[in-house]
Design a protein around this motif. Sequence first.
Motif, PDB file in Angstrom:
ATOM      1  N   ILE A   1      -8.984  -4.637  35.574  1.00 34.52           N
ATOM      2  CA  ILE A   1      -7.522  -4.684  34.660  1.00 34.52           C
ATOM      3  C   ILE A   1      -6.684  -5.636  35.263  1.00 34.52           C
ATOM      4  N   ASP A   2      -6.274  -6.673  34.689  1.00 31.11           N
ATOM      5  CA  ASP A   2      -5.315  -7.604  35.062  1.00 31.11           C
ATOM      6  C   ASP A   2      -3.792  -6.980  34.624  1.00 31.11           C
ATOM      7  N   LEU A   3      -3.200  -6.947  35.853  1.00 30.47           N
ATOM      8  CA  LEU A   3      -1.751  -6.183  35.758  1.00 30.47           C
ATOM      9  C   LEU A   3      -0.776  -7.378  35.212  1.00 30.47           C
ATOM     10  N   ASP A   4      -0.832  -8.374  34.420  1.00 24.69           N
ATOM     11  CA  ASP A   4       0.036  -9.454  34.220  1.00 24.69           C
ATOM     12  C   ASP A   4       1.656  -9.128  34.037  1.00 24.69           C
ATOM     13  N   VAL A   5       1.721  -7.836  33.651  1.00 25.35           N
ATOM     14  CA  VAL A   5       3.075  -7.216  33.292  1.00 25.35           C
ATOM     15  C   VAL A   5       3.893  -7.420  34.675  1.00 25.35           C
ATOM     16  N   ILE A   6       3.283  -7.324  35.957  1.00 26.62           N
ATOM     17  CA  ILE A   6       4.032  -7.415  37.101  1.00 26.62           C
ATOM     18  C   ILE A   6       4.148  -8.823  37.477  1.00 26.62           C
ATOM     19  N   ASN A   7       5.479  -9.347  37.772  1.00 23.11           N
ATOM     20  CA  ASN A   7       5.642 -10.768  37.760  1.00 23.11           C
ATOM     21  C   ASN A   7       6.095 -10.881  39.358  1.00 23.11           C
ATOM     22  N   PHE A   8       5.453 -11.725  40.296  1.00 24.14           N
ATOM     23  CA  PHE A   8       5.948 -12.215  41.507  1.00 24.14           C
ATOM     24  C   PHE A   8       6.593 -13.534  41.558  1.00 24.14           C
ATOM     25  N   ASP A   9       7.757 -13.219  42.322  1.00 24.67           N
ATOM     26  CA  ASP A   9       8.552 -14.700  42.477  1.00 24.67           C
ATOM     27  C   ASP A   9       7.569 -15.620  43.623  1.00 24.67           C
ATOM     28  N   PHE A  10       7.770 -16.706  43.451  1.00 23.94           N
ATOM     29  CA  PHE A  10       7.169 -18.018  44.366  1.00 23.94           C
ATOM     30  C   PHE A  10       7.454 -17.498  45.645  1.00 23.94           C
ATOM     31  N   GLY A  11       6.349 -17.252  46.503  1.00 25.03           N
ATOM     32  CA  GLY A  11       6.603 -17.074  47.981  1.00 25.03           C
ATOM     33  C   GLY A  11       7.092 -15.615  48.304  1.00 25.03           C
ATOM     34  N   ALA A  12       6.896 -14.701  47.136  1.00 22.83           N
ATOM     35  CA  ALA A  12       7.306 -13.285  47.462  1.00 22.83           C
ATOM     36  C   ALA A  12       6.374 -12.254  47.193  1.00 22.83           C
ATOM     37  N   TRP A  13       6.478 -11.035  47.870  1.00 21.63           N
ATOM     38  CA  TRP A  13       5.455 -10.068  47.545  1.00 21.63           C
ATOM     39  C   TRP A  13       6.177  -8.877  47.099  1.00 21.63           C
ATOM     40  N   GLY A  14       7.404  -8.817  46.875  1.00 20.02           N
ATOM     41  CA  GLY A  14       8.383  -7.725  46.434  1.00 20.02           C
ATOM     42  C   GLY A  14       8.262  -7.580  44.875  1.00 20.02           C
TER      43      GLY A  14
END
Length: 349
Positions: free
Chosen positions: A230-243
């Motif tokens: 399952i790809d959780l593409d609804v969660i977006n990560f900023d460039f260079g970040a893991w939060g």
Amino acid sequence: MTPPQPQSPQAPEAAPKAAPKDGTRPRRDREGGPREGRAPEAGPAPSEVKDLKELREERKERSEDGGKRVVIEEPDNRVIVREGGRSIIRADEGERFRRLGGQQRREKRDGLDVTISARPGGVEIFTENDDRGRPLRRYRRDREGREVILFDNRDYYRRHRGGSFTDAIVDLPPPRVGIPRRSYVLDYEDASDEDVYDALSAPPVERLERTYSLEEVRRSPNLRARMRRIDLDVINFDFGAWGVAPNQYPALERIADAMNRVIDRNPNEMFLVEGHTDAVGSDEDNLSLSDRRAETVAIILTDEFGVPPENIATQGYGEHYLKINTQAAERQNRRVAVRRITPLISRGN
């Protein structure tokens, strides 16, 4: 997957597309579920490293085995290993347990380092590590003394004493997938609740010859490919970040509910949360970013929605499995995926 600078040419992060009706969700009151207290913060990892620049400054590098192996130590007991033209990251998942709070103690038993995490209702989670910090076994014991084995790597490590991490790669051909692609790799945003549950409870797409150590599952892509994803593409990560911003947490509610349904049916279920990056930046940065992204999502699943942390394993894969084949910064490659790995896992005898 993430470039050295936090400044990014990408468009601003989109708002989450899935949310509960009232926009909030109370924490689940269940055995092995979330701790009391505040939710995990969006940015820092357990070591409180704030960003990629600070992370780089705290790394320590050394050579082993006459220079054949390079080991890069990071805060919070993460280790990146370069050997034989490959790089992997190993994390101490005890850090995730500690960050989630609760009572913990450590003991030495027969040369093993045993961490015991106490839960409400007299439940205890035992994780056994060898003298190299490798996880040998994890099991849950209830008040009546009944035990549930979650994984058992002891036989694998007996057969590969002191070996290379490449020993864990199982040489299997790609599976023959006889189900529709949309069911094999599920688009979470467009899937129904039952689609999500089915993907997390389905058997392997191809028959297995044996079961495997957790280490082998983590390192072997064609082995993991025997299970749906399952790809959780609804969660977006900023460039260079893991939060993950708190306004994205509600998007994980449906998958957490499905995971809890599966665990309620069978308490020894195991799920792998996989982190990925885009192709920008160094291999070391991307491995660390992806591993921290997987950990962040795992913490939210437990702390917000009560998925027992012992039923989750995490692993970062850096830029090794791009969803969009590009060397440019690409938001769709900065992602997390989840799959059930229970049928793959060895539980000893």
